[in-house]
Design an enzyme around this catalytic site. Structure first.
Site, PDB file in Angstrom:
ATOM      1  N   CYS A  95       0.839  -1.206   0.000  1.00 56.39           N
ATOM      2  CA  CYS A  95       0.000   0.000   0.000  1.00 56.39           C
ATOM      3  C   CYS A  95       0.873   1.256   0.000  1.00 56.39           C
ATOM      4  CB  CYS A  95      -0.921   0.006   1.207  1.00 56.39           C
ATOM      5  SG  CYS A  95      -2.030   1.436   1.237  1.00 56.39           S
ATOM      6  N   HIS A 166       2.558  -7.927  -6.607  1.00 55.54           N
ATOM      7  CA  HIS A 166       1.827  -6.990  -7.460  1.00 55.54           C
ATOM      8  C   HIS A 166       2.834  -6.489  -8.494  1.00 55.54           C
ATOM      9  CE1 HIS A 166      -1.112  -3.343  -7.711  1.00 55.54           C
ATOM     10  NE2 HIS A 166      -0.661  -3.702  -8.893  1.00 55.54           N
TER      11      HIS A 166
END
Length: 331
Positions: A95, A166
């Protein structure tokens, strides 16, 4: 614990993958792995623990994703996750939001491999649950195989065997979290390189995956895929995944799902849950087919306001049975 199968996972998404959304998604798919929203260690240790951690056994298998950088707090939370019967605990290293960085967790920790290793070691030693990591492939100007591979090996040295990558780097300054999901270019090649160079690790790829064909292609190179926004915006995509990836043809229809989520909503309202807390997750159920606009409009007008009338939930089921389904079938 439920058997953990990460062949296809639904990504942890802030303000999305709460327990109501997970219940809804599990109505469609029996096989995907589900993840909680990222929950900060402080919210678990200092807040109303049951409110943020309790979930239905129906949701399983489900992983708890946490954010933090305190070895002590992460160790405590790992044991608590086990007590609540989660199937996995996952550390968020992806994040990029300013608030998360300010509290020293998320993607900024990619710059601190030693601290990450200390945190993970504390977690691994505190629980019998699988401890996993979700991370970006780099940060700011750093996006190269050597740095990432060294980082992955440092993670693996703690006993962590599953890493979700990711396939975008994180831009820590100047981009919003939303822009960080689309502006940094996808780099699937580096994820494949990591898997090839670390064959004993379970590598899950995340980012930009929107079709079952893409899932099948990625599964030739890595151990699993994680999908976020395309499932949240079009949850019945899970039906295609069940049929084409898990060879499960016993998938409920949209209408059957509506009936069950209405039953769930009525039960939850009796416990103090608001109608909109459940039904907001169902907006995309009819995405891509005729009748979708009818469904969205009815939800928007009646279900998504804070003080939605619970009696209209029952009426919604009648509307779907006698109107929207006819619209869908006729068109």
């Amino acid at each position: 614990m439920s058997k953990v199968n990460r062949k296809v996972c639904v990504a942890p998404m802030m303000d999305c993958t709460d327990r109501h959304d997970r219940y809804f998604l599990r109505l469609i798919s029996k096989n995907v792995m589900l993840y909680s929203e990222m929950i900060a260690t402080g919210a678990i240790l200092k807040g109303k623990q049951k409110n943020v951690l309790e979930f239905s056994e129906f949701e399983k298998p489900v992983a708890l994703q946490v954010g933090g950088s305190s070895v002590k707090e992460l160790s405590e939370v790992s044991k608590i996750a086990e007590d609540y019967n989660y199937d996995e605990i996952n550390l968020n290293l992806g994040c990029p939001s300013k608030k998360v960085q300010k509290n020293k967790f998320g993607a900024c920790l990619i710059k601190e491999p030693e601290l990450v290793a200390e945190c993970l070691l504390g977690m691994v030693n505190s629980t019998k649950l699988p401890v996993t990591v979700k991370t970006r492939i780099g940060f700011d100007d750093v996006e190269n195989f050597e740095y990432l591979d060294k980082f992955i090996k440092k993670i693996a040295s703690t006993g962590v065997k599953t890493i979700i990558l990711h396939a975008r780097k994180a831009i820590l300054k100047g981009l919003s979290p939303r822009d960080n999901l689309r502006i940094p270019k996808l780099n699937y090649k580096i994820v494949k390189q990591i898997k090839d160079n670390n064959p004993s690790l379970e590598i899950i790829i995340n980012g930009g995956i929107t079709t079952t064909e893409q899932i099948k292609e990625h599964l030739n190179n890595v151990d699993g895929v994680m999908i976020g926004r395309s499932i949240y915006h079009s949850p019945y995509f899970l039906a295609d995944i069940e049929r084409e990836i898990f060879n499960n043809n016993n998938v409920p229809s949209r209408e059957e799902i509506v009936k069950k989520i209405v039953e769930y909503c009525l039960t939850e309202v009796k416990k103090g849950t608001r109608v909109n807390q459940v039904m907001r997750h169902t907006v995309g159920l009819f995405h891509g087919i005729n009748g979708a606009n009818f469904w969205k409009r009815y939800l928007s007008d009646n279900m998504l306001v804070r003080d939605a009338d619970v009696s209209k939930v029952n009426y919604m089921l009648d509307i779907v049975k006698h109107n929207s389904i006819n619209i869908i079938e006729k068109n």
